[in-house]
Structures are given as structure tokens and as C-alpha cells.
Scaffold this active site. Sequence first.
Site, mmCIF file in Angstrom:
data_model
loop_
_atom_site.group_PDB
_atom_site.id
_atom_site.type_symbol
_atom_site.label_atom_id
_atom_site.label_comp_id
_atom_site.label_asym_id
_atom_site.label_seq_id
_atom_site.Cartn_x
_atom_site.Cartn_y
_atom_site.Cartn_z
ATOM 1 N N ARG A 37 -11.716 9.554 19.867
ATOM 2 C CA ARG A 37 -11.611 9.634 21.484
ATOM 3 C C ARG A 37 -11.525 10.904 22.219
ATOM 4 N NH1 ARG A 37 -6.890 5.030 19.765
ATOM 5 N NH2 ARG A 37 -6.702 6.641 18.281
ATOM 6 N N HIS A 95 -13.457 2.572 -0.139
ATOM 7 C CA HIS A 95 -13.347 1.476 1.012
ATOM 8 C C HIS A 95 -13.917 0.093 0.475
ATOM 9 C CE1 HIS A 95 -13.725 4.975 4.331
ATOM 10 N NE2 HIS A 95 -12.315 4.638 4.012
ATOM 11 N N GLY A 135 -11.614 1.662 12.774
ATOM 12 C CA GLY A 135 -11.278 2.181 14.032
ATOM 13 C C GLY A 135 -12.388 2.546 15.132
ATOM 14 N N LEU A 166 -16.456 2.803 9.987
ATOM 15 C CA LEU A 166 -16.074 4.204 10.716
ATOM 16 C C LEU A 166 -14.811 4.331 11.265
ATOM 17 C CD1 LEU A 166 -19.510 4.060 12.804
ATOM 18 C CD2 LEU A 166 -19.131 5.203 10.518
ATOM 19 N N GLY A 167 -13.861 4.978 10.549
ATOM 20 C CA GLY A 167 -12.546 5.280 10.746
ATOM 21 C C GLY A 167 -12.301 6.585 10.679
ATOM 22 N N ASN A 168 -10.967 7.016 10.501
ATOM 23 C CA ASN A 168 -10.589 8.294 10.261
ATOM 24 C C ASN A 168 -11.405 8.919 9.033
ATOM 25 O OD1 ASN A 168 -9.259 10.790 11.078
ATOM 26 N ND2 ASN A 168 -7.680 10.196 9.589
ATOM 27 N N ARG A 170 -12.823 15.621 7.075
ATOM 28 C CA ARG A 170 -13.699 15.745 6.025
ATOM 29 C C ARG A 170 -15.063 16.091 6.462
ATOM 30 N NH1 ARG A 170 -11.824 10.348 2.921
ATOM 31 N NH2 ARG A 170 -10.156 10.300 4.296
ATOM 32 N N GLU A 172 -8.041 -5.416 5.421
ATOM 33 C CA GLU A 172 -7.838 -5.059 3.721
ATOM 34 C C GLU A 172 -6.810 -5.720 3.180
ATOM 35 O OE1 GLU A 172 -8.573 -0.864 5.289
ATOM 36 O OE2 GLU A 172 -9.213 -0.570 3.264
ATOM 37 N N ARG A 184 -2.523 -2.146 -3.308
ATOM 38 C CA ARG A 184 -3.631 -1.443 -3.403
ATOM 39 C C ARG A 184 -3.691 -0.057 -4.241
ATOM 40 N NH1 ARG A 184 -5.370 3.216 1.131
ATOM 41 N NH2 ARG A 184 -7.290 3.483 0.540
ATOM 42 N N ASN A 208 0.745 -1.214 -0.061
ATOM 43 C CA ASN A 208 -0.154 0.090 -0.048
ATOM 44 C C ASN A 208 0.875 1.321 -0.008
ATOM 45 O OD1 ASN A 208 -1.896 1.908 0.318
ATOM 46 N ND2 ASN A 208 -2.653 1.016 2.166
#
Length: 373
Positions: A261, A157, A307, A186-188, A218, A361, A68, A8
Site C-alpha cells: 500500500r 503456500h 493480502g 500475493l501477500g507479504n 524477499r 488456510e 500448520r 499455527n
Amino acid sequence: MTQVFVVNSGSSSIKYQLVDLESGTSVMGGLIERIGEPGSFIADHVEGMQIVLDELGEGRDILAVGHRVVHGGSAFAVPTLIDDAVEAEIDRLSELAPLHNPANLLGIRAARAALPGIPHVAVFDTAFHQSLLPAAYTYAIDAELARTHQIRRYGFHGTSHKFVSEEAARVLGKPYAELKMIVLHLGNGASVTAIDGGQSVDTSMGLTPLQGLVMGTRSGDIDPAVVFHLKRHAGLDVDEIDTLLNRKSGLLGLTGMNDMRDVQEAAQQGNADAELALQVWRHRIRHYIGAYYAQLGGLDAVIFTAGIGENNALLRRRALGGLAHLGIRVDDDRNELMSREARVISPDGARVAVLVVPTNEELEIARQTASVV
Ligand code: ADP
């Protein structure tokens, strides 16, 4: 020979893993960073790849290299054996992903030069969503302009959405081809996909990964007129607006913090901006759940991954709270159990199964690579 080397490549980094297909585990892996940056001793991706291969060592029996690639446009719906023509097409698609495709290509070129004897395969983030029908991927703008400039929804994704939805079917013990599912990655970065019988039928990201859910930095969905308004009234030029919406919006824009977090902790301590950000984040997720429930005409499973989705029980509960009228319920004890395994967190007998499925992934890229060679 069951090992696939997964690469990647980013603009200044190369992430790599050697994946053993039989065990489904990573044999080794790592990350080379700061390629080509001032003060770094790694000048370019060719040097970076050499370091990776030294790390890998001699005499490895590698089946293939899986790369990737972020954007496959409308050209690539399946993993594809890389030759010079495929490289040229990925290069051409850089127009659609100016940050990602050129970086992916640097890795492909360096790896093909260093490992010429084995097959190299491109696995595209967009490929899984090539099953979208025109009704779902067409933007209602001038048709000729859209065709000329390849403007449509592509979705991203895809590798993750495919992997976790297949895993969910396995956990539920039901045929993948018969399930209607909504996957919340649901990650960054974050996206939601409606999957009907193993086919992506709608997804929240669009021409680029900017559309859809509220993300770390974003904005996700906004009225496009916000762009003209910012240009006319805030004096920002197009590049500044691009940076604003991609890098300074989302949780960061609303709270000054991009890590969920930190936002959650601030909200718990009474920070009103942070609490509002969580509410907007949740509102947007539910907007898509309702829309995709309607598009699918039924729903068997909702799946959390990445995440935030894999690790945060409180936010999972918050996201799906009050949806019992749709058959969507979360069992608190099951939800709070920490685990690295794919698992069901809805109560027994619930109309809709809710699952947490850790994404992988690299394993999915390795599998898809092997399917081609
Ligand atoms: P990426 O989108 O970069 O691939 P990940 O899917 O690994 O990233 O998600 C990373 C993000 O997940 C981090 O930015 C962090 O905000 C969030 N995250 C990780 N663990 C938790 C947690 N326990 N609670 C809330 N957010 C978390």
C-alpha cells in the site's frame, strides 16, 4: 462433533482458531505474542498453550487439533496423524526450514501434552506440491550433493493454493479435475502455482520460500552468482547475505517500504523507486504466467488471492493488463467491486476466467485434519 482446533505456532507466537466444519466458520480465535521475549510474562510455548486452552474453556467437544507445519520435505505428501515418529521427522526437516519447523514443533509438543486425549494432525505447506514431477522440482546441480542434502524445489503456500483453486472450480461450476489454473498468492510472501486437474505441476517457491516472485522483503529469483559477487566484492558473509535476501530485499530493498500500500501510494506521488518496484513486481508475475501457460498447455482460470491479490483492484489490473492475446482479460467494473466473496472478474465469454478468491488456510487445515481422523 464438528469442531477442529487449528494451531499455527511461530517462534514467539501462537495463532489459533476453533473452526466449525459444518458452517465453515471460525467459532473463536486469537493470537498469543511475544512468547519468551524479554519483559513478556509468557515464558515458553507450554505456558502460551495453557493460556490458549484457558481461553478455549472446558467442555469443548473438539474432534482433533490441526497443526500448520511449514516444511514436510519429501516425506509428507498428505496430512498426517502425529505420533512420536512424525514429530522426530518434522524435527529432522528443520534443516530445511530452520526458522519455521522448530517453532511449529514447540506448538505441537505443547498441544499434545495439554490435550493428550485427542488426535493431532500435521498439515504441511509443502504437501500440495509433492505432485511436482522430477522435471519441475530438480535443480541442475551435482546430483549426489542434491540427494545427500535434500536440495530440490519443494514449494510453499500449498494449503492456500489448494483451497483457492478448489473454491474457483466451485464458483465456475466445473469439475476441479478438468481445469488448468494459475494461482497468484500475493501477500507479504508471494508465490504462483500451475495446477492441472487438481495437481500442482509447478510452483515458484523452491527449496525455501525465497525463490520466485518479488515479495515484501524477499528478492525472489536472482542469479545465484549474485551471492558469490556479494561475498567477494561487498564483503558480506553468508549469514548477512541470507538476511539481505530474505529480510531486506523485495519491495523493501527497492523502496525502503515493505507494505505494498505504501509503495503504491509513493508511486502515485511520483516516487521513481516505487514505480520501478511496481514494474519489477509486475514483470515477474507475467514471466510466470507465460511460463505456466506453456507448461499447462492451455489455461482455464487465473486466480488472485492473499493480502494484495484479494484487496487491490488496481494492481490486479496492472498485473494482467495487455494479456488479451492470451485470452486473459479483466472487466473493470467487476474488478473494482469490493467483496469478501469468491468472484469472477473477467468479462462474460472470456477464454480464460479471472477470479478473486479469499484464501482461508485455517478452514483448509481444519478440513484436512478432519479427513485423517
Ligand atoms: P501474509 O503473507 O503475511 O500471510 P497477507 O496475505 O495477509 O500476509 O498479506 C499481507 C500483505 O498484503 C501486507 O503486507 C500488505 O502489503 C498487503 N495488502 C493488504 N491489503 C492491501 C491493499 N489493499 N493493497 C495493497 N496491498 C495490500
